[in-house]
Design an enzyme around this catalytic site. Structure first.
Site, PDB file in Angstrom:
ATOM      1  N   HIS A 173       0.925  -1.348   0.022  1.00 14.45           N
ATOM      2  CA  HIS A 173      -0.024   0.012  -0.023  1.00 14.45           C
ATOM      3  C   HIS A 173       0.858   1.068   0.018  1.00 14.45           C
ATOM      4  O   HIS A 173       2.018   1.154   0.668  1.00 14.45           O
ATOM      5  CB  HIS A 173      -0.902   0.027   1.134  1.00 14.45           C
ATOM      6  CG  HIS A 173      -1.626   1.279   1.372  1.00 14.45           C
ATOM      7  ND1 HIS A 173      -2.994   1.534   0.413  1.00 14.45           N
ATOM      8  CD2 HIS A 173      -1.305   2.360   2.284  1.00 14.45           C
ATOM      9  CE1 HIS A 173      -3.158   2.775   0.751  1.00 14.45           C
ATOM     10  NE2 HIS A 173      -2.457   3.356   1.591  1.00 14.45           N
ATOM     11  N   ASP A 252     -16.216   2.081   6.129  1.00 17.31           N
ATOM     12  CA  ASP A 252     -15.039   3.003   5.554  1.00 17.31           C
ATOM     13  C   ASP A 252     -15.819   4.146   4.963  1.00 17.31           C
ATOM     14  O   ASP A 252     -15.350   5.252   4.926  1.00 17.31           O
ATOM     15  CB  ASP A 252     -13.955   2.374   5.014  1.00 17.31           C
ATOM     16  CG  ASP A 252     -12.866   3.469   4.696  1.00 17.31           C
ATOM     17  OD1 ASP A 252     -12.404   4.336   5.586  1.00 17.31           O
ATOM     18  OD2 ASP A 252     -12.568   3.657   3.532  1.00 17.31           O
ATOM     19  N   ARG A 259     -16.262  12.177   7.511  1.00 23.89           N
ATOM     20  CA  ARG A 259     -15.086  12.918   7.718  1.00 23.89           C
ATOM     21  C   ARG A 259     -14.653  14.128   6.949  1.00 23.89           C
ATOM     22  O   ARG A 259     -14.196  15.076   7.129  1.00 23.89           O
ATOM     23  CB  ARG A 259     -13.738  11.941   7.302  1.00 23.89           C
ATOM     24  CG  ARG A 259     -13.671  10.710   8.579  1.00 23.89           C
ATOM     25  CD  ARG A 259     -12.728   9.855   8.366  1.00 23.89           C
ATOM     26  NE  ARG A 259     -11.394  10.269   8.007  1.00 23.89           N
ATOM     27  CZ  ARG A 259     -10.488   9.579   7.559  1.00 23.89           C
ATOM     28  NH1 ARG A 259     -10.592   8.358   7.276  1.00 23.89           N
ATOM     29  NH2 ARG A 259      -9.206  10.151   7.518  1.00 23.89           N
ATOM     30  N   SER A 274      -8.937   3.539   8.210  1.00 25.88           N
ATOM     31  CA  SER A 274      -9.230   3.455   6.730  1.00 25.88           C
ATOM     32  C   SER A 274      -8.358   2.619   6.031  1.00 25.88           C
ATOM     33  O   SER A 274      -8.900   1.641   5.173  1.00 25.88           O
ATOM     34  CB  SER A 274      -9.379   4.774   6.256  1.00 25.88           C
ATOM     35  OG  SER A 274      -9.899   4.770   4.911  1.00 25.88           O
ATOM     36  N   LYS A 278      -8.941  -1.976   5.108  1.00 23.06           N
ATOM     37  CA  LYS A 278      -9.307  -2.459   3.581  1.00 23.06           C
ATOM     38  C   LYS A 278      -8.292  -3.658   3.452  1.00 23.06           C
ATOM     39  O   LYS A 278      -8.380  -4.764   2.545  1.00 23.06           O
ATOM     40  CB  LYS A 278      -9.345  -1.450   2.587  1.00 23.06           C
ATOM     41  CG  LYS A 278     -10.256  -0.424   2.751  1.00 23.06           C
ATOM     42  CD  LYS A 278     -10.562   0.686   1.681  1.00 23.06           C
ATOM     43  CE  LYS A 278      -9.733   1.582   1.586  1.00 23.06           C
ATOM     44  NZ  LYS A 278      -9.788   2.635   2.790  1.00 23.06           N
TER      45      LYS A 278
END
Length: 538
Positions: A173, A252, A259, A274, A278
């Site tokens: 990520h 999320d 948010r 968040s 995932k």
């Protein structure tokens, strides 16, 4: 939508333990009041939310796609996640507890998340906003953050894989950068090393490029995969790169929409929840996190912020049972030479052929090496394994197999992957070409000491390479190719960048903005290592 309220100008400093900007707090409070006064209930607010973007540089989906509520499957999963809760909680009680300096329990957090995804849940949009603001101001400790992340992960579907893949499932990520096409190279390289890579990625929004947009510049490539097809591709190829389904971490989607309008995007516990929820839902064994640090990073403009983010992500991931490592990497200058969807596919193929920019290859090798070493516990040289796949063509073969498996015509895929790619312009033999290209000349002689990658990305956005709002179309063919990089010596009048654009899009104003991205030095410039530091579980 563009950049969120908390991302204007240089981007936000995120908040973990209550330290915040007073102006931001006032703006957040007014947003929350507006949200309360504008609706009679949660469902109306959620359905009118604008499309949003996840805080990692990946594009989010409009909340309309889940109609402001979880699917039946997601609701069932959420109910199962809270099955062990001893009792029903009163929202006001748990809020008062945190405001008085208390710590939320796992049961309290699980209850809250389950209620927001239920079709007939008891939590209103205004209460979700209050929860987010309380988290923003008071902060969460590591255990609370892990509990929030786990509850979000369990709010919908999670992926499952054959037992024999247990020690091979990996993912990466990135928190978002300019010219970041690493996923297109790393996923097939890892697959060529025998790993299984179920990479769920996103679209671009604002100045960040989306992995899915880049791959969709190849005609026929589909990012929408049912679980059965995804598993088949993983079995046959070893990797896939696809989009998030509506049933994956629906909590999320709901939280991020609110948010955005309450200016709580920059809360570090919420960012962590968040991102990691995932990735945890993918059920991988090991995860490497590329935390961008520098002037063009979305969240971490300096090393202190970058280290805080890396530590939080690694802690939460590790507490959920995923082996995690974070690399803090520089994001002051562009990664590689190309910015733009088709151009970045071309540069990825260059790297998969053992060519291309050194910084891009280094990043791929370092991230991939970390993943392999974390699984095999130092019994081999993971970095060298990745390097070998780039040089011997096995990673390129996996990339070709992957794009065919995800819908690209076999003949087109072979033509694309068969290009020598000694020159980026070879890609136009196969993929759609922009109408025009323009080269800009250096305005002075000297060494390039800095390139403002954020401004480069913004110019590309205006050319059509990205989207300012989630519903906007993308022109895959436009972008820029840097003919010189930081450390290069250029002479006045020598070309330093090629701009690919449509007929009337490249104005004198945009040309001047590109020229202003360069800084020159009279003396040779050393290029620092792209990896600043490695953060591992403590």
């Amino acid at each position: 939508m563009g950049r969120t309220r908390s991302q204007k100008k240089t981007g936000p400093a995120y908040v973990q333990n209550g330290t915040r900007n007073q102006g931001s707090a006032k703006r957040s409070a007014s947003c929350l009041i507006a949200a309360q006064e504008s609706s009679n209930g949660k469902r109306k607010v959620l359905r009118t939310m604008p499309p949003v973007k996840s805080p990692n540089g990946d594009g989010g989906e409009p909340l309309d796609s889940v109609a402001g509520k979880a699917s039946a499957a997601a609701a069932a999963a959420a109910a199962a996640a809270v099955a062990g809760s001893p009792r029903h909680f009163r929202f006001t009680d748990i809020m008062e507890k945190k405001l008085n300096g208390g710590t939320w329990t796992e049961d309290e957090i699980k209850w809250f998340i389950s209620e927001i995804v239920k079709e007939n849940g008891t939590i209103e949009a205004s209460q979700i906003g209050a929860f987010l603001m309380c988290t923003f101001i008071k902060g969460l400790n590591a255990e609370e953050t892990a509990c929030l992340t786990k509850a979000m992960m369990l709010s919908g579907d999670t992926l499952s894989w054959p037992k024999e893949w247990e020690d091979k499932l990996v993912d990466k990520h990135s928190t978002g950068g300019v010219g970041d096409k690493v996923s297109l190279i790393l996923a097939p390289a890892l697959a060529a090393c025998g790993m299984k890579v179920p990479m769920i990625s996103g679209r671009g929004l604002g100045h960040t490029g989306g992995t899915l947009d880049k791959l969709e510049s190849i005609p026929g490539y589909t990012v929408h995969l049912q679980s059965e097809r995804m598993r088949k591709i993983m079995e046959d190829v070893g990797c896939c790169i696809c989009g998030q389904t509506a049933n994956l971490v629906p909590a999320d989607k709901i939280l991020y929409g609110i948010r955005d309008v309450t200016s709580t995007v920059s809360s570090l516990p919420l960012i962590t929840g968040s991102i990691i929820s995932k990735k945890a839902a993918e059920s991988v064994n090991a995860l490497v996190l590329d935390v961008k640090v520098g002037k063009s990073a979305i969240f971490s403009q300096d090393e202190t912020l970058g280290r805080e983010m890396a530590t939080s992500l690694v802690k939460a991931s590790s507490m959920l049972g995923t082996k995690s490592t974070a690399l803090m990497t520089r994001m002051d200058n562009p990664i590689g030479c190309c910015i733009g969807n088709t151009l970045e596919v071309a540069e990825s193929i260059q790297c998969l052929r053992g060519k291309g920019p050194t910084d891009l290859r280094t990043l791929v090798e370092e991230l991939g090496g970390c993943l392999i070493d974390s699984l095999l516990q130092g019994t081999c040289n993971g970095k060298q394994q990745i390097s070998d796949t780039l040089d011997n063509g096995t990673a390129l073969a996996k990339f070709q197999d992957m794009i065919i498996a995800q819908g690209v015509d076999g003949c087109l895929a072979k033509r694309l992957c068969g290009l020598p790619m000694d020159n980026i312009d070879e890609v136009w033999q196969v993929l759609k070409k922009a109408e025009n290209k323009t080269q800009l000349k250096a305005e002075k002689t000297g060494y390039i000491s800095s390139i403002n990658s954020l401004e480069l990305a913004k110019v590309c956005l205006e050319l059509g390479a990205g989207r300012a709002v989630a519903t906007a179309a993308v022109d895959h063919s436009v972008g820029v190719n840097l003919l010189a990089h930081v450390g290069s010596h250029v002479k006045k009048g020598e070309s330093w960048v090629t701009v690919y654009h449509q007929a009337s899009d490249f104005t004198e104003k945009l040309s001047n903005r590109l020229q202003a991205t360069l800084e020159y030095s009279d003396h040779p410039v050393s290029v620092p290592n792209i990896v600043i530091d490695v953060v591992r579980p403590s």
